[in-house]
Write an enzyme that holds these catalytic residues in place. Structure first.
Site, PDB file in Angstrom:
ATOM      1  N   LYS A 247     -37.157   6.120   3.764  1.00 58.99           N
ATOM      2  CA  LYS A 247     -36.446   4.982   4.358  1.00 58.99           C
ATOM      3  C   LYS A 247     -36.197   5.204   5.851  1.00 58.99           C
ATOM      4  CE  LYS A 247     -32.903   1.743   2.868  1.00 58.99           C
ATOM      5  NZ  LYS A 247     -31.911   1.454   1.805  1.00 58.99           N
ATOM      6  N   ASP A 248     -35.792   6.412   6.194  1.00 58.98           N
ATOM      7  CA  ASP A 248     -35.597   6.741   7.606  1.00 58.98           C
ATOM      8  C   ASP A 248     -36.922   6.714   8.366  1.00 58.98           C
ATOM      9  OD1 ASP A 248     -32.879   7.039   7.332  1.00 58.98           O
ATOM     10  OD2 ASP A 248     -32.960   9.205   7.038  1.00 58.98           O
ATOM     11  N   GLU A 291     -25.169   1.171  34.756  1.00 53.93           N
ATOM     12  CA  GLU A 291     -26.143   0.803  33.736  1.00 53.93           C
ATOM     13  C   GLU A 291     -25.484  -0.082  32.683  1.00 53.93           C
ATOM     14  OE1 GLU A 291     -29.184   1.115  34.446  1.00 53.93           O
ATOM     15  OE2 GLU A 291     -29.991   2.964  33.595  1.00 53.93           O
TER      16      GLU A 291
END
Length: 431
Positions: A247-248, A291
């Site tokens: 899944k990862d 940023e």
């Protein structure tokens, strides 16, 4: 929490048995990310972001080490050394863009990781230490990113360093001394550039060390899950490998695809054009912004415009740091016995409002410091603090949570959120 039903590492090959005796690294890996680590069987893709953050950090460290071989931390040649990397070093443009955009991807997955933890109550007992270490990582990331933004020594780098370090001058009595100590002088120059470069190189390895502690702390109570219900037995878990490695792996593929699109088709989209102009202490940019991942906190900083007992600048600095430090107290501010937002109707609505509020703060932080953005920032900043200090504690007391499933397995078999379960189910305590 111990998992007596977990598989134990038993090496079969003689060499692996020897290694396991002398240096049990294979056993450590097996128990950390292998079949020896049982994980709740109902984890969704929101649990991918921890792995993605680790992948982003690996990209940053790898590209950063190579870039450091060609960068010169000297105010006279720093800007030119970055251009040398972009134009003359083999694949230097790719390394530089991967490092710059990798920072943005790192913050994206970490912000999603934090908001997932907020929604599913991953900061509640017994996982308070996991949450606290995660916030330490976040603070280290912010420090690392700020110092990295200074290194190209463009206009926005120089003036960003001047503005951010100038915030410390608002501290009574010792503020100016702290600012000069940080910069190594009265203004950003070679001393500041050398210090920022050294710390920017070092801190990612500190982050990696704290991540190890973060994972270690997680493995003691085990992972949280979308229901927030504790694991009752082996029927509620599956081995991390192969179920969640697969899944990862899928999530990592999607992450790298988005990263590649940003890297090859819009490498400067998240940057600022003024940073392609060499630093000039005599020419102030019309609109100084950090940023994008600092924008919500920058909006809180600029929300204070009136002196009241203390100078407005000092109020802004205190509020900006308090916005992050407040999260450290979240496990004790939210006293609800239910973890998951899926079973907390009022909390779910307030969470949506919080997400919108943070997005509004982010938009205002990137906008010019003028009306109506200042007024909107003030309202959004006020709600941000009110959410954690007023709304959340009140909801914890008056909210009537939905019935929880008796177990993770029951929720998986009978419905995604357990809404079809018997009303006799009792709310699962957080402790």
């Amino acid at each position: 929490m111990s998992f007596p039903w977990a598989e134990h590492y038993t090496p079969k090959h003689p060499f692996m048995r020897y290694m396991d005796e002398k240096l049990p690294l294979p056993r450590l890996v097996y128990n950390a990310v292998g079949a020896g680590y049982p994980v709740p069987r109902n984890l969704n893709y929101f649990w991918n972001f921890g792995v993605l953050a680790g992948a982003a950090l690996a990209i940053q460290i790898l590209t950063g080490i190579i870039l450091a071989m060609h960068y010169a931390a000297n105010g006279l040649v720093a800007f030119d050394s970055v251009e040398h990397i972009m134009r003359d070093v083999n694949q230097g443009w790719l390394l530089r863009y991967a490092h710059a955009n990798g920072a943005s991807m790192f913050f994206i997955v970490v912000y999603l990781h934090i908001f997932r933890g907020l929604y599913y109550g991953s900061y509640k007992a017994p996982r308070e230490m996991v949450w606290l270490l995660g916030l330490v990582i976040f603070l280290l990331m912010m420090a690392t990113a700020f110092m990295g933004y200074v290194l190209p020594w463009g206009q926005m780098s120089f003036w960003g360093a001047k503005v951010i370090t100038g915030l410390f001058s608002a501290i009574p009595l010792v503020g100016t001394t702290i600012q000069e100590w940080l910069l190594g002088g009265f203004a950003p120059d070679n001393a500041a550039l050398n210090r920022f470069f050294s710390l920017h190189y070092l801190l990612p390895f500190v982050i990696a060390a704290v991540i190890i502690l973060h994972i270690w702390a997680l493995h003691i109570p085990g992972s949280n899950n979308p229901t927030g219900v504790d694991v009752k037995g082996p029927q509620d878990t599956v081995p991390f490998h192969p179920y969640y490695t697969a899944k990862d792996g899928f999530g990592l593929g999607v992450f790298l695809l988005i990263f590649a699109i940003l890297l090859f088709f819009a490498p400067n989209y998240l940057g600022h054009a003024d940073n392609y102009i060499p630093a000039n202490p005599l020419s102030t940019p019309a609109h100084i912004v950090p940023e994008w991942y600092f924008w919500p906190f920058y909006a809180i900083l600029r929300a204070f415009t009136v002196d009241f007992i203390l100078p407005a600048k000092l109020w802004g600095v205190l509020a900006m740091f308090a916005a992050i430090l407040l999260l450290f107290f979240l496990p004790w501010l939210d006293r609800s016995p239910v973890r998951s937002g899926n079973y907390r109707p009022l909390f779910k609505k307030s969470f949506v409002v919080l997400v919108v509020d943070v997005l509004v703060l982010g938009y205002c932080g990137g906008a010019p410091a003028e009306e109506p953005y200042v007024m909107i920032s003030q309202l959004a900043a006020a709600y941000y603090f009110a959410h954690f200090l007023i709304v959340l504690p009140i909801i914890s007391k008056i909210e009537k949570p939905l019935p929880l499933p008796n177990s993770i397995t029951e929720a998986v078999l009978k419905g995604k959120d357990g809404a079809t379960l018997s009303t006799n189910a009792v709310a699962q305590p957080a402790e």
